[in-house]
Design a protein around this motif. Structure first.
Motif, mmCIF file in Angstrom:
data_model
loop_
_atom_site.group_PDB
_atom_site.id
_atom_site.type_symbol
_atom_site.label_atom_id
_atom_site.label_comp_id
_atom_site.label_asym_id
_atom_site.label_seq_id
_atom_site.Cartn_x
_atom_site.Cartn_y
_atom_site.Cartn_z
ATOM 1 N N GLY A 1 0.829 -1.206 0.000
ATOM 2 C CA GLY A 1 0.000 0.000 0.000
ATOM 3 C C GLY A 1 0.857 1.246 0.000
ATOM 4 N N LEU A 2 0.179 2.387 -0.027
ATOM 5 C CA LEU A 2 0.860 3.683 0.041
ATOM 6 C C LEU A 2 0.771 4.219 1.455
ATOM 7 C CD1 LEU A 2 2.137 6.260 -1.321
ATOM 8 C CD2 LEU A 2 -0.211 7.095 -1.549
ATOM 9 N N GLY A 3 1.922 4.455 2.073
ATOM 10 C CA GLY A 3 1.966 5.147 3.359
ATOM 11 C C GLY A 3 1.965 6.644 3.114
ATOM 12 N N THR A 4 1.297 7.405 3.965
ATOM 13 C CA THR A 4 1.177 8.858 3.708
ATOM 14 C C THR A 4 1.709 9.728 4.835
ATOM 15 O OG1 THR A 4 -1.075 8.976 4.630
ATOM 16 C CG2 THR A 4 -0.881 8.484 2.265
ATOM 17 N N TRP A 5 2.453 9.134 5.772
ATOM 18 C CA TRP A 5 3.011 9.920 6.864
ATOM 19 C C TRP A 5 3.887 11.039 6.310
ATOM 20 C CZ3 TRP A 5 8.153 9.401 9.500
ATOM 21 C CH2 TRP A 5 8.211 10.146 10.691
ATOM 22 N N LYS A 6 3.702 12.244 6.811
ATOM 23 C CA LYS A 6 4.464 13.441 6.412
ATOM 24 C C LYS A 6 4.077 13.985 5.036
ATOM 25 C CE LYS A 6 8.603 13.292 9.283
ATOM 26 N NZ LYS A 6 10.040 13.098 9.350
ATOM 27 N N LEU A 7 3.115 13.379 4.349
ATOM 28 C CA LEU A 7 2.616 13.952 3.095
ATOM 29 C C LEU A 7 1.491 14.916 3.447
ATOM 30 C CD1 LEU A 7 2.436 10.875 0.670
ATOM 31 C CD2 LEU A 7 4.092 12.748 0.614
ATOM 32 N N ARG A 8 1.636 16.168 3.042
ATOM 33 C CA ARG A 8 0.652 17.187 3.414
ATOM 34 C C ARG A 8 0.201 17.960 2.171
ATOM 35 N NH1 ARG A 8 1.459 18.102 9.052
ATOM 36 N NH2 ARG A 8 -0.376 19.443 9.027
ATOM 37 N N GLY A 9 -0.975 18.577 2.282
ATOM 38 C CA GLY A 9 -1.458 19.502 1.251
ATOM 39 C C GLY A 9 -1.484 18.896 -0.143
ATOM 40 N N HIS B 1 -4.475 0.295 -1.845
ATOM 41 C CA HIS B 1 -4.396 0.287 -0.376
ATOM 42 C C HIS B 1 -3.719 1.600 0.033
ATOM 43 C CE1 HIS B 1 -2.013 -1.866 3.178
ATOM 44 N NE2 HIS B 1 -2.566 -0.735 3.566
ATOM 45 N N ILE B 2 -4.467 2.451 0.732
ATOM 46 C CA ILE B 2 -3.979 3.771 1.155
ATOM 47 C C ILE B 2 -4.029 3.827 2.678
ATOM 48 C CG2 ILE B 2 -4.228 6.280 0.885
ATOM 49 C CD1 ILE B 2 -3.997 4.885 -1.835
ATOM 50 N N ASP B 3 -2.905 4.201 3.293
ATOM 51 C CA ASP B 3 -2.797 4.206 4.758
ATOM 52 C C ASP B 3 -2.565 5.629 5.264
ATOM 53 O OD1 ASP B 3 -1.903 2.259 7.286
ATOM 54 O OD2 ASP B 3 -0.841 4.175 7.260
ATOM 55 N N THR B 4 -3.453 6.082 6.159
ATOM 56 C CA THR B 4 -3.266 7.384 6.790
ATOM 57 C C THR B 4 -3.562 7.250 8.289
ATOM 58 O OG1 THR B 4 -3.851 9.738 6.718
ATOM 59 C CG2 THR B 4 -5.612 8.185 6.182
ATOM 60 N N ALA B 5 -3.674 8.384 8.970
ATOM 61 C CA ALA B 5 -3.936 8.386 10.417
ATOM 62 C C ALA B 5 -4.394 9.786 10.805
ATOM 63 C CB ALA B 5 -2.671 8.027 11.203
ATOM 64 N N ALA B 6 -5.168 9.867 11.880
ATOM 65 C CA ALA B 6 -5.585 11.179 12.383
ATOM 66 C C ALA B 6 -4.359 12.052 12.658
ATOM 67 C CB ALA B 6 -6.425 11.018 13.648
ATOM 68 N N LEU B 7 -3.313 11.433 13.201
ATOM 69 C CA LEU B 7 -2.091 12.170 13.536
ATOM 70 C C LEU B 7 -1.454 12.846 12.320
ATOM 71 C CD1 LEU B 7 0.307 12.737 15.614
ATOM 72 C CD2 LEU B 7 1.396 10.770 14.548
ATOM 73 N N TYR B 8 -1.602 12.255 11.136
ATOM 74 C CA TYR B 8 -0.890 12.763 9.954
ATOM 75 C C TYR B 8 -1.463 14.088 9.452
ATOM 76 C CZ TYR B 8 0.670 7.850 9.672
ATOM 77 O OH TYR B 8 1.166 6.596 9.934
#
Length: 292
Positions: free
Chosen positions: A25-33, A50-57
């Motif tokens: 999948g694609l991790g998106t930590w630190k990807l913004r805007g 498969h796309i992975d994010t989090a409230a924290l991100y």
């Protein structure tokens, strides 16, 4: 971009609840805007599902916008996508977890989630059991397909299962050569929990490693492809992050070769190398009792 079809070959792993999830999948930590929107759109175009994010991100809205745009463009349908997000520890507890879930769903612009995880166990607070019970109710209502955890260790998993009667589908943990989590992976296998790896490339530190580079040369692949292939052959779900379409394509082009048993063993043996090991926080100690 010659590897555009490679991501369509991504195999699935089966969760204990019967769901299927793409192994890469694609991790998106630190990807913004706009960067986050572009990365998610590019990944979907390349065949990632498969796309992975989090409230924290703090990027759920951008991830959701990219998904909406990709669906509108006809690149994908909602039911072809597997979307994961995670509950941050300040939202743990019976009183807050349901609201946190609805906020994430609203931010993503989705009417259901494929996978929802507790981001960290936060053992000193002792709220993860109550939190997981709320998540199980959401699953019962059909607003989330599968529920799991992240950064849990065996004692926390034992307590969770003993007190809720539910085994999480997934435990997403820091895992990479140099920190292969052998005993935790064995625990997961014994209990039917899928191992998902965050920081799968060791935040880039491993790309210069001599062992990795030698195997890359022998296989005609890049260091990143070698490491990701190691994860796939271990049976891990893996979520490398990138915003470059070329790198996204490279990360997905790992299903046309195999590492030998010896190459796998060499990579796993990096656990004994100096300078490698855990990069992120230790879940036994993080966060502190105040949630910091």
């Amino acid at each position: 971009m010659g590897d555009m079809t490679s991501a369509t070959l991504i195999p699935s792993v089966s969760f204990r609840d019967g769901s299927e999830y793409p192994q890469l999948g694609l991790g998106t930590w630190k990807l913004r805007g706009e960067d986050a929107i572009r990365a998610v759109r590019a990944a979907i175009e390349l065949g990632y599902r498969h796309i992975d994010t989090a409230a924290l991100y703090k990027n759920e809205e951008e991830v959701g916008r990219a998904i909406k745009e990709a669906i509108a463009a006809g690149d994908v349908t909602r039911d072809e996508l597997c979307v994961t997000t995670k509950l941050w520890h300040t939202d743990q507890g019976a009183d807050k977890a349901a609201d946190a879930f609805q906020t994430s769903l609203r931010n993503l612009g989705l009417d259901y989630l494929d996978l929802y995880l507790i981001h960290w166990p936060w053992p000193s607070a002792g709220k993860f059991v109550a939190t997981f019970e709320v998540m199980a109710k959401m699953q019962g209502m059909g607003t989330v397909q599968s529920i799991g955890v992240s950064n849990f260790f065996p004692d926390a998993l034992d307590e969770l299962v003993a007190k809720t009667g539910i085994t999480p589908a997934v435990n997403q943990v820091e895992l990479h050569p140099g920190f292969s989590q052998e005993s935790l992976r064995a625990y997961h296998e014994q209990h039917g929990i899928v191992t998902a790896a965050w920081s799968p490339l060791g935040q880039g530190t491993l790309l210069e490693n001599d062992t990795v580079r030698d195997i890359a040369q022998a296989t005609g692949k890049t260091p990143a492809q070698v490491i990701l292939r190691w994860h796939i052959q271990l049976g891990n779900m893996v979520i490398p992050k990138s915003q470059s379409p070329e790198r996204l394509a490279e990360n997905a082009a790992i299903f046309d070769f195999e590492l030998t048993a010896d190459q796998m063993a060499q990579l796993t043996a990096l656990d004994n190398a100096t300078g490698l090991g855990r990069i992120g926080p230790d879940p036994l100690e993080f966060p502190d009792p105040e949630g910091n």
